[in-house]
Motif scaffolding. Structure first.
Motif, PDB file in Angstrom:
ATOM      1  N   GLY A  34       0.791  -1.227   0.000  1.00 46.25           N
ATOM      2  CA  GLY A  34       0.000   0.000   0.000  1.00 46.25           C
ATOM      3  C   GLY A  34       0.820   1.272   0.000  1.00 46.25           C
ATOM      4  N   GLY A  35       2.137   1.150  -0.152  1.00 43.76           N
ATOM      5  CA  GLY A  35       2.984   2.330  -0.272  1.00 43.76           C
ATOM      6  C   GLY A  35       3.477   2.902   1.041  1.00 43.76           C
ATOM      7  N   GLN A  36       3.372   2.120   2.116  1.00 44.94           N
ATOM      8  CA  GLN A  36       3.799   2.626   3.416  1.00 44.94           C
ATOM      9  C   GLN A  36       5.291   2.929   3.445  1.00 44.94           C
ATOM     10  OE1 GLN A  36       2.033  -0.153   2.823  1.00 44.94           O
ATOM     11  NE2 GLN A  36       0.388  -0.457   4.318  1.00 44.94           N
ATOM     12  N   HIS A  37       6.102   2.001   2.941  1.00 40.60           N
ATOM     13  CA  HIS A  37       7.543   2.224   2.952  1.00 40.60           C
ATOM     14  C   HIS A  37       7.964   3.219   1.881  1.00 40.60           C
ATOM     15  CE1 HIS A  37       7.854  -2.059   4.834  1.00 40.60           C
ATOM     16  NE2 HIS A  37       7.491  -1.149   5.705  1.00 40.60           N
ATOM     17  N   THR A  38       7.176   3.323   0.830  1.00 34.62           N
ATOM     18  CA  THR A  38       7.450   4.318  -0.212  1.00 34.62           C
ATOM     19  C   THR A  38       7.513   5.713   0.396  1.00 34.62           C
ATOM     20  OG1 THR A  38       6.090   2.949  -1.683  1.00 34.62           O
ATOM     21  CG2 THR A  38       6.750   5.114  -2.504  1.00 34.62           C
ATOM     22  N   ALA A  39       6.680   5.965   1.381  1.00 35.39           N
ATOM     23  CA  ALA A  39       6.625   7.280   2.025  1.00 35.39           C
ATOM     24  C   ALA A  39       7.899   7.588   2.807  1.00 35.39           C
ATOM     25  CB  ALA A  39       5.419   7.359   2.950  1.00 35.39           C
ATOM     26  N   ALA A  50       8.241   2.034  -7.552  1.00 34.66           N
ATOM     27  CA  ALA A  50       7.559   1.156  -6.603  1.00 34.66           C
ATOM     28  C   ALA A  50       6.691   0.176  -7.377  1.00 34.66           C
ATOM     29  CB  ALA A  50       6.718   1.983  -5.635  1.00 34.66           C
ATOM     30  N   VAL A  51       6.953  -1.114  -7.179  1.00 30.09           N
ATOM     31  CA  VAL A  51       6.291  -2.162  -7.953  1.00 30.09           C
ATOM     32  C   VAL A  51       5.468  -3.059  -7.039  1.00 30.09           C
ATOM     33  CG1 VAL A  51       6.631  -4.082  -9.564  1.00 30.09           C
ATOM     34  CG2 VAL A  51       8.229  -2.148  -9.570  1.00 30.09           C
ATOM     35  N   ASP A  52       4.255  -3.377  -7.467  1.00 26.69           N
ATOM     36  CA  ASP A  52       3.466  -4.362  -6.741  1.00 26.69           C
ATOM     37  C   ASP A  52       2.542  -5.067  -7.723  1.00 26.69           C
ATOM     38  OD1 ASP A  52       3.066  -4.971  -3.628  1.00 26.69           O
ATOM     39  OD2 ASP A  52       1.188  -5.377  -4.682  1.00 26.69           O
ATOM     40  N   LEU A  53       2.147  -6.280  -7.363  1.00 23.43           N
ATOM     41  CA  LEU A  53       1.340  -7.102  -8.258  1.00 23.43           C
ATOM     42  C   LEU A  53      -0.088  -6.589  -8.384  1.00 23.43           C
ATOM     43  CD1 LEU A  53       1.380  -9.703  -9.989  1.00 23.43           C
ATOM     44  CD2 LEU A  53       0.688 -10.962  -7.946  1.00 23.43           C
ATOM     45  N   ASN A  54      -0.642  -6.041  -7.278  1.00 25.35           N
ATOM     46  CA  ASN A  54      -2.057  -5.658  -7.351  1.00 25.35           C
ATOM     47  C   ASN A  54      -2.458  -4.459  -6.498  1.00 25.35           C
ATOM     48  OD1 ASN A  54      -1.985  -6.804  -4.785  1.00 25.35           O
ATOM     49  ND2 ASN A  54      -2.892  -8.735  -5.464  1.00 25.35           N
ATOM     50  N   THR A  55      -1.489  -3.749  -5.902  1.00 26.90           N
ATOM     51  CA  THR A  55      -1.858  -2.596  -5.068  1.00 26.90           C
ATOM     52  C   THR A  55      -1.161  -1.311  -5.488  1.00 26.90           C
ATOM     53  OG1 THR A  55      -0.145  -3.103  -3.433  1.00 26.90           O
ATOM     54  CG2 THR A  55      -2.335  -4.054  -3.057  1.00 26.90           C
ATOM     55  N   ALA A  56      -0.636  -1.273  -6.700  1.00 25.88           N
ATOM     56  CA  ALA A  56       0.080  -0.077  -7.151  1.00 25.88           C
ATOM     57  C   ALA A  56      -0.811   1.158  -7.147  1.00 25.88           C
ATOM     58  CB  ALA A  56       0.668  -0.312  -8.549  1.00 25.88           C
ATOM     59  N   ASP A  57      -2.080   0.989  -7.500  1.00 28.22           N
ATOM     60  CA  ASP A  57      -2.992   2.140  -7.523  1.00 28.22           C
ATOM     61  C   ASP A  57      -3.204   2.704  -6.116  1.00 28.22           C
ATOM     62  OD1 ASP A  57      -3.270   2.015 -10.239  1.00 28.22           O
ATOM     63  OD2 ASP A  57      -5.171   0.934 -10.216  1.00 28.22           O
ATOM     64  N   LEU A  58      -3.337   1.833  -5.142  1.00 27.74           N
ATOM     65  CA  LEU A  58      -3.499   2.271  -3.760  1.00 27.74           C
ATOM     66  C   LEU A  58      -2.248   2.994  -3.281  1.00 27.74           C
ATOM     67  CD1 LEU A  58      -4.949   2.319  -1.011  1.00 27.74           C
ATOM     68  CD2 LEU A  58      -4.068   0.014  -0.607  1.00 27.74           C
ATOM     69  N   ALA A  59      -1.083   2.428  -3.586  1.00 24.54           N
ATOM     70  CA  ALA A  59       0.172   3.055  -3.195  1.00 24.54           C
ATOM     71  C   ALA A  59       0.345   4.419  -3.859  1.00 24.54           C
ATOM     72  CB  ALA A  59       1.341   2.138  -3.554  1.00 24.54           C
ATOM     73  N   ARG A  60      -0.050   4.513  -5.111  1.00 26.05           N
ATOM     74  CA  ARG A  60       0.034   5.788  -5.835  1.00 26.05           C
ATOM     75  C   ARG A  60      -0.844   6.849  -5.170  1.00 26.05           C
ATOM     76  NH1 ARG A  60      -1.545   4.015 -10.247  1.00 26.05           N
ATOM     77  NH2 ARG A  60       0.475   3.686 -11.279  1.00 26.05           N
ATOM     78  N   PHE A  71       4.937   4.372 -10.095  1.00 24.68           N
ATOM     79  CA  PHE A  71       4.305   3.145  -9.611  1.00 24.68           C
ATOM     80  C   PHE A  71       4.024   2.219 -10.784  1.00 24.68           C
ATOM     81  CE2 PHE A  71       3.487   6.262  -6.343  1.00 24.68           C
ATOM     82  CZ  PHE A  71       3.745   5.545  -5.180  1.00 24.68           C
ATOM     83  N   VAL A  72       4.381   0.949 -10.603  1.00 27.52           N
ATOM     84  CA  VAL A  72       4.255  -0.040 -11.674  1.00 27.52           C
ATOM     85  C   VAL A  72       3.527  -1.255 -11.123  1.00 27.52           C
ATOM     86  CG1 VAL A  72       5.492  -1.535 -13.284  1.00 27.52           C
ATOM     87  CG2 VAL A  72       6.427   0.731 -12.701  1.00 27.52           C
ATOM     88  N   GLU A  73       2.515  -1.717 -11.843  1.00 24.61           N
ATOM     89  CA  GLU A  73       1.839  -2.956 -11.480  1.00 24.61           C
ATOM     90  C   GLU A  73       2.483  -4.089 -12.265  1.00 24.61           C
ATOM     91  OE1 GLU A  73      -2.638  -4.450 -12.009  1.00 24.61           O
ATOM     92  OE2 GLU A  73      -2.417  -2.919 -10.452  1.00 24.61           O
TER      93      GLU A  73
END
Length: 247
Positions: A34-39, A50-60, A71-73
């Motif tokens: 969810g992008g917690q560490h991205t912050a 930041a890459v994730d299989l299915n939560t890139a939109d949430l992290a963005r 952000f990349v899915e």
């Protein structure tokens, strides 16, 4: 459903690397959730992918204030981003992939020569109760429960743990008990954050616990500068791994 803002945990998981190692660097965060560490990374990095299989939109959405993050899915085991990075960071994700060896090899390929890799992973050692009790129950029962129901179950289990964690598990003479070090961290965290930990154990589609031998296979002197390699047990249930890739 959950938030994770504990910077101190992130800093302990990446040690002996520090956030200073991300300063003005191009960083790949493999498995951003969810992008917690991205912050934590974005304010100091030159750029972050930041890459994730299915939560890139949430992290963005959670990190929309940072213009230097892409952000990349994608699947971190098979993605080809067409470039290499100064720092490749994978925290709490590699053990949930279908093939951790393949994932590690792919992440290694995305690290520049002279760049740093950081991996935090669940350990096989010290996790007997989870491996042989919780995991069978997850496969048999919990994987079939709706996630919001599973969150309620996780809250109930977390509440049941508190009386033991704040009584028996505070007696230093009982350090031999399983998860004694882990429950030290439990007492440092909020109830909701502990619920997240329990939920993660019950919700993940698969968990492949990493042995000490496997850590040494990944972080060996042929791949990384020998003096830079660190394989460090954390809280008795995980490993913090880092090294500088050989030129």
């Amino acid at each position: 459903m959950f938030q994770d803002h504990e910077r101190f945990l992130f800093e302990e998981w990446i040690a002996p690397a520090t956030l200073a190692d991300f300063q003005a660097k191009d960083v790949l965060e493999a498995g951003c959730g969810g992008g917690q560490h991205t912050a934590f990374i974005a304010p100091i990095a030159a750029s972050a992918t930041a890459v994730d299989l299915n939560t890139a939109d949430l992290a963005r959405e959670r990190n929309r204030q940072f213009a230097n993050v892409t952000f990349v899915e994608a699947d971190i085991a098979t993605m080809d981003l067409g470039r290499q990075f100064d720092v490749v960071c994978c925290i709490g994700v590699i053990h949930h992939t279908d093939d951790p060896d393949r994932t590690f090899a792919n992440l290694y390929g995305h690290c520049k020569p002279g760049g740093r890799m950081i991996v935090w992973t669940y350990s096989a050692e010290g996790n007997g109760l989870v491996r042989f009790c919780v995991e069978p129950l997850r496969k048999l029962l919990f994987r079939h429960i709706r996630r919001r129901t599973l969150a309620l179950v996780s809250r109930f289990i977390t509440a049941l743990l508190y009386p033991f964690v704040y009584s028996v598990y505070r007696i230093e003479q009982l350090r031999f008990l399983p998860y004694f070090e882990y429950f030290r961290n439990f007492r440092r965290l909020s109830f909701e954050r502990n619920v997240l930990n329990v939920f993660d154990k019950l919700n993940a589609p698969q968990t492949r616990f990493t042995t000490r031998t496997k850590c040494s296979e990944w972080f060996n002197r042929h791949r990384f500068e020998e003096e830079s390699i660190s394989i460090r047990p954390y809280a008795g249930v995980s490993y913090s791994l880092t090294g500088i890739k050989r030129p």
